[in-house]
Design an enzyme around this catalytic site. Structure first.
Site, PDB file in Angstrom:
ATOM      1  N   ASP A  50       0.814  -1.263  -0.067  1.00 29.39           N
ATOM      2  CA  ASP A  50       0.470  -0.209  -0.075  1.00 29.39           C
ATOM      3  C   ASP A  50       0.862   1.299  -0.119  1.00 29.39           C
ATOM      4  O   ASP A  50       1.829   1.456   0.701  1.00 29.39           O
ATOM      5  CB  ASP A  50      -0.882  -0.211   1.303  1.00 29.39           C
ATOM      6  CG  ASP A  50      -1.853   0.830   0.654  1.00 29.39           C
ATOM      7  OD1 ASP A  50      -2.174   2.077   0.472  1.00 29.39           O
ATOM      8  OD2 ASP A  50      -2.795   0.558   1.429  1.00 29.39           O
ATOM      9  N   ASP A  51       0.570   1.747  -1.004  1.00 28.95           N
ATOM     10  CA  ASP A  51       1.983   3.754  -1.362  1.00 28.95           C
ATOM     11  C   ASP A  51       3.281   3.218  -1.298  1.00 28.95           C
ATOM     12  O   ASP A  51       3.827   4.104  -0.703  1.00 28.95           O
ATOM     13  CB  ASP A  51       0.772   3.919   0.085  1.00 28.95           C
ATOM     14  CG  ASP A  51       0.157   4.607  -0.213  1.00 28.95           C
ATOM     15  OD1 ASP A  51      -0.679   4.729  -1.076  1.00 28.95           O
ATOM     16  OD2 ASP A  51      -0.683   5.122   0.841  1.00 28.95           O
ATOM     17  N   CYS A  88      -5.817   4.409  -3.941  1.00 30.03           N
ATOM     18  CA  CYS A  88      -5.373   2.423  -4.169  1.00 30.03           C
ATOM     19  C   CYS A  88      -7.462   2.211  -4.320  1.00 30.03           C
ATOM     20  O   CYS A  88      -7.158   0.652  -4.463  1.00 30.03           O
ATOM     21  CB  CYS A  88      -5.381   2.612  -2.634  1.00 30.03           C
ATOM     22  SG  CYS A  88      -6.281   3.235  -1.628  1.00 30.03           S
ATOM     23  N   ARG A  92      -7.805  -1.001  -6.545  1.00 31.73           N
ATOM     24  CA  ARG A  92      -8.254  -2.052  -6.004  1.00 31.73           C
ATOM     25  C   ARG A  92      -9.614  -2.935  -7.431  1.00 31.73           C
ATOM     26  O   ARG A  92      -9.434  -3.787  -6.989  1.00 31.73           O
ATOM     27  CB  ARG A  92      -8.144  -2.385  -5.257  1.00 31.73           C
ATOM     28  CG  ARG A  92      -6.582  -2.190  -4.207  1.00 31.73           C
ATOM     29  CD  ARG A  92      -7.558  -1.362  -2.384  1.00 31.73           C
ATOM     30  NE  ARG A  92      -6.152  -1.053  -1.639  1.00 31.73           N
ATOM     31  CZ  ARG A  92      -5.303  -1.475  -1.729  1.00 31.73           C
ATOM     32  NH1 ARG A  92      -5.395  -2.717  -0.793  1.00 31.73           N
ATOM     33  NH2 ARG A  92      -4.228  -0.990  -1.269  1.00 31.73           N
ATOM     34  N   LYS A 146      -6.569  -4.708   3.922  1.00 33.17           N
ATOM     35  CA  LYS A 146      -7.482  -3.642   3.091  1.00 33.17           C
ATOM     36  C   LYS A 146      -8.859  -3.882   1.928  1.00 33.17           C
ATOM     37  O   LYS A 146      -8.377  -4.359   0.797  1.00 33.17           O
ATOM     38  CB  LYS A 146      -6.418  -2.388   3.240  1.00 33.17           C
ATOM     39  CG  LYS A 146      -6.836  -1.368   2.550  1.00 33.17           C
ATOM     40  CD  LYS A 146      -6.363  -0.373   2.234  1.00 33.17           C
ATOM     41  CE  LYS A 146      -6.115   0.843   1.790  1.00 33.17           C
ATOM     42  NZ  LYS A 146      -5.027   1.361   1.138  1.00 33.17           N
ATOM     43  N   HIS A 148     -11.350  -1.524   1.124  1.00 32.70           N
ATOM     44  CA  HIS A 148     -11.981  -0.237   0.708  1.00 32.70           C
ATOM     45  C   HIS A 148     -12.995  -0.003  -1.038  1.00 32.70           C
ATOM     46  O   HIS A 148     -12.448   1.085  -1.500  1.00 32.70           O
ATOM     47  CB  HIS A 148     -10.735   0.414   0.344  1.00 32.70           C
ATOM     48  CG  HIS A 148     -10.518   1.833   0.150  1.00 32.70           C
ATOM     49  ND1 HIS A 148      -9.435   2.852  -0.588  1.00 32.70           N
ATOM     50  CD2 HIS A 148     -11.205   2.560   1.512  1.00 32.70           C
ATOM     51  CE1 HIS A 148      -9.274   4.107  -0.295  1.00 32.70           C
ATOM     52  NE2 HIS A 148     -11.691   4.299   0.540  1.00 32.70           N
ATOM     53  N   HIS A 237       1.810   1.861   3.865  1.00 34.51           N
ATOM     54  CA  HIS A 237       1.009   3.415   4.055  1.00 34.51           C
ATOM     55  C   HIS A 237       1.468   3.921   5.906  1.00 34.51           C
ATOM     56  O   HIS A 237       0.673   3.268   6.443  1.00 34.51           O
ATOM     57  CB  HIS A 237      -0.822   2.871   4.049  1.00 34.51           C
ATOM     58  CG  HIS A 237      -1.688   3.898   3.605  1.00 34.51           C
ATOM     59  ND1 HIS A 237      -1.661   5.499   4.421  1.00 34.51           N
ATOM     60  CD2 HIS A 237      -2.087   3.843   2.699  1.00 34.51           C
ATOM     61  CE1 HIS A 237      -2.952   5.407   4.157  1.00 34.51           C
ATOM     62  NE2 HIS A 237      -3.185   5.360   2.772  1.00 34.51           N
ATOM     63  N   ASP A 343       0.306  -0.822  -5.548  1.00 36.65           N
ATOM     64  CA  ASP A 343      -1.115  -0.211  -5.661  1.00 36.65           C
ATOM     65  C   ASP A 343      -0.969   1.101  -6.337  1.00 36.65           C
ATOM     66  O   ASP A 343      -2.040   1.458  -7.284  1.00 36.65           O
ATOM     67  CB  ASP A 343      -2.312  -0.370  -4.352  1.00 36.65           C
ATOM     68  CG  ASP A 343      -2.533   0.408  -3.445  1.00 36.65           C
ATOM     69  OD1 ASP A 343      -0.678   0.898  -3.073  1.00 36.65           O
ATOM     70  OD2 ASP A 343      -3.051   1.470  -2.589  1.00 36.65           O
ATOM     71  N   ASN A 344      -0.486   1.778  -5.837  1.00 36.38           N
ATOM     72  CA  ASN A 344      -0.154   3.334  -6.550  1.00 36.38           C
ATOM     73  C   ASN A 344       1.189   3.552  -6.589  1.00 36.38           C
ATOM     74  O   ASN A 344       2.095   3.171  -5.694  1.00 36.38           O
ATOM     75  CB  ASN A 344      -0.931   4.318  -6.335  1.00 36.38           C
ATOM     76  CG  ASN A 344      -1.341   4.204  -4.252  1.00 36.38           C
ATOM     77  OD1 ASN A 344      -2.604   3.713  -4.255  1.00 36.38           O
ATOM     78  ND2 ASN A 344      -0.203   4.632  -3.966  1.00 36.38           N
ATOM     79  N   LYS A 397       1.955   9.569  -6.130  1.00 36.27           N
ATOM     80  CA  LYS A 397       0.508   9.141  -5.787  1.00 36.27           C
ATOM     81  C   LYS A 397      -0.766  10.326  -6.122  1.00 36.27           C
ATOM     82  O   LYS A 397      -0.447  11.810  -6.088  1.00 36.27           O
ATOM     83  CB  LYS A 397       0.341   9.076  -4.121  1.00 36.27           C
ATOM     84  CG  LYS A 397      -1.346   8.066  -3.839  1.00 36.27           C
ATOM     85  CD  LYS A 397      -1.485   7.862  -2.734  1.00 36.27           C
ATOM     86  CE  LYS A 397      -3.119   7.180  -2.483  1.00 36.27           C
ATOM     87  NZ  LYS A 397      -2.935   6.818  -1.149  1.00 36.27           N
TER      88      LYS A 397
END
Length: 555
Positions: A50-51, A88, A92, A146, A148, A237, A343-344, A397
């Site tokens: 994540d991130d 994110c 996803r 996660k 989301h 993250h 994810d990004n 991001k």
């Protein structure tokens, strides 16, 4: 016996040796068929960080210790030209469906309206998820981490194909508790197979997610079925929280500051062969203050931020090692497809210092230097370190410049050729679903649960992994993405992109990524025909996917 009687009648065996030769050949064919069968339906483990920035992995040249991810890279292939989404939730949505994020129902992470096509805020019935199809094709399906992608019961993971799941509903959470960041009356919500559960005392997010996934895999051994598992970790993250045993050693590495780290990452990426030797760094984001302009105290705080981030990533790698060990212990590692990606791009936000949650965070968390990284702190590493993490590209991001969407991906496939290599072909997150269906020999449906399903947007990259082709997307194909007014069109080496003003066509910029991968020189004035061509692609995409010009405060 009947088989051989029939065969003998046709072949007229003249000797025992001839018979055994044919028998061995047939046995070999049967063994080969069994191997092919196993390869067609292997276990699949998809791991999403994540991130995490482009330059943060050891196998991409980073100084952060990631030996387990590096091992996957050595046994698989590193993809240097892989596009995700700029944030994110849309990432996803596209990853799990193989569809455009608007088609999947998550046109924006910030603007949501259940009655508005493309912006429902949860996975729509226009798409089908990877776990839904895998479950229908004799796979066990697990998820941790996660979600989301909607918070109502029918929108959650257990109703979207995952038979076993332990998930965080929201887009972010503290790593040691469920205090959350939107108020004490709105704690972070976790569910186990759809039922809300309390956060275990003294648990750490990455460790706990791994514990649950190991439990799911162990419980599924007796079923003797392959599994598809998604490990959607919330690390690294913000908030940057992790035990000091992981981060202390990194402080000395980052004392020279974020500009120095950015230059080092550029050199290390070149040394690893990830980018070309003539790649240049783009200018820093205008909001970033030079390292030398900071006071000694500010530099000390900034240094610790980056050390915390590195420690979180090392802990993530440690937990991936736990998963690998379990797969090997169960004797299934060699028949497991492993995919690791972010994810990004690296995250720039710091809600402790600014934004809608500032008051709550400052009242409930202590970001004093001595407390940074502890459960009662809520630290982010901000845009300056994010620029270093997204090196060698522009920004981070949320932007559709390369720094926001180009992320590292590593794939280990049992049938792969050229393992340990780097692949530079342009690939996208919408290619993952068709690749997995191809690997598992699963047919993609035209309808699901009585609803027509939109065709997959991407293509299988299995032929690329197996060395049967050099490209996935030809230079004549356009790949288009939009999120929160940030848009891009990529066609071959050409890229049309805008800095968050998608409705103002004059703000679009044109780059040739072969000659300017850092997107430093806008050449739309030099190539008006190409600019017009790609702008037409954008206009058609905007109409097809009903892109909305909404006004959003959380920009």
């Amino acid at each position: 016996m009947k088989l051989f009687t029939t065969i003998e009648g046709k072949l007229h065996f003249k000797s025992i040796s001839c018979f055994w030769l044919v028998f061995m050949l047939l046995s070999s064919c049967e063994n080969t068929n069994e191997k092919i069968k196993k390869i067609k339906q292997p276990n699949i483990l998809l791991i999403v960080a994540d991130d995490m920035g482009y330059a943060d992995l050891g196998c991409f040249g980073s100084d952060i210790s990631t030996p387990n991810i590096d091992k996957i890279a050595n046994e698989g292939i590193r993809f240097s030209n892989f596009y995700s989404a700029p944030s994110c939730a849309p990432a996803r949505a596209s990853l799990l469906t193989g569809a455009d994020n608007h088609m999947a129902g998550v046109g924006s992470q910030f603007y949501r309206s259940e009655d508005q096509w493309g912006y429902e805020g949860f996975l729509s019935n226009r798409v089908v998820t990877i776990p839904q199809l895998f479950k229908d094709n004799n796979y066990q399906t697990y998820m941790v981490g996660k979600w989301h992608l909607g918070g109502k019961k029918d929108q959650l993971a257990h109703n979207k194909g995952f038979q076993k799941s332990f998930i965080l509903h929201h887009g972010a959470a503290a790593h040691y508790n469920n205090l959350g960041f939107v108020g004490l009356d709105n704690p972070s919500i976790y569910t186990l197979n759809g039922d809300e559960v309390a956060w275990p005392e003294n648990a750490y997010s990455t460790d706990l997610y791994t514990d649950y996934l190991l439990k799911f895999i162990s419980e599924g051994k007796s079923a003797k079925k392959p599994f598809f598992a998604l490990a959607a970790y919330t690390s690294p993250h913000w908030p940057l929280q992790v035990d000091s045993s992981y981060w202390k050693k990194y402080e000395i590495k980052y004392e020279a500051g974020y500009e120095a780290l950015r230059l080092k990452r550029l050199k290390d990426l070149k040394r690893k062969g990830i980018i070309s030797n003539d790649h240049q760094l783009p200018p820093l984001h205008p909001s970033i203050s030079p390292w030398d302009s900071l006071s000694a105290k500010e530099q000390k705080i900034e240094t610790r931020k980056m050390a915390l981030y590195a420690g979180m990533l090392e802990n993530l790698d440690y937990n991936i090692g736990r998963l690998i060990s379990q797969l090997k212990k169960n004797g299934i590692y060699d028949n497991t497809v492993l995919i690791f990606m972010s994810d990004n791009g690296a995250a720039y936000r710091d809600f402790y210092e600014a934004g809608p949650y500032k008051e709550f965070l400052q009242q409930n968390y202590d970001n004093s230097y001595e407390n940074m990284g502890n459960p009662s702190s809520f630290v982010s590493y901000g845009p300056a370190w994010a620029e270093a993490g997204s090196a060698p590209f522009r920004y981070y991001k949320q932007y559709t410049f390369e720094g926001g969407i180009r992320v590292p991906m590593v794939i280990k496939l049992p049938t792969a050729k050229n393992t340990g290599s780097i692949n530079n072909a342009h690939t996208t997150l919408t290619d993952i679903a068709p690749t997995l269906y191809d690997i598992a020999n699963i047919e993609f449906p035209e309808t699901y649960n009585g609803n027509p399903i939109f065709p997959l947007k991407g293509k299988s990259i299995r032929p690329l992994i197996n060395g049967d082709t050099d490209i996935v997307h030809s230079k004549d194909e356009a790949w288009t993405m939009e999120h929160h007014h940030h848009a891009l069109v990529r066609k071959g080496s050409w890229k049309l992109v805008n800095p968050g003003m998608g409705w103002d066509e004059s703000k679009f910029e044109l780059y040739n990524l072969d000659t300017d991968p850092s997107e430093s020189n806008d050449i739309k004035g030099n190539h008006p025909k190409k600019y017009k061509e790609l702008l037409t692609v954008w206009k058609n995409y905007k109409e097809t996917y009903r892109i909305q010009n909404y006004n959003e405060k959380n920009d």
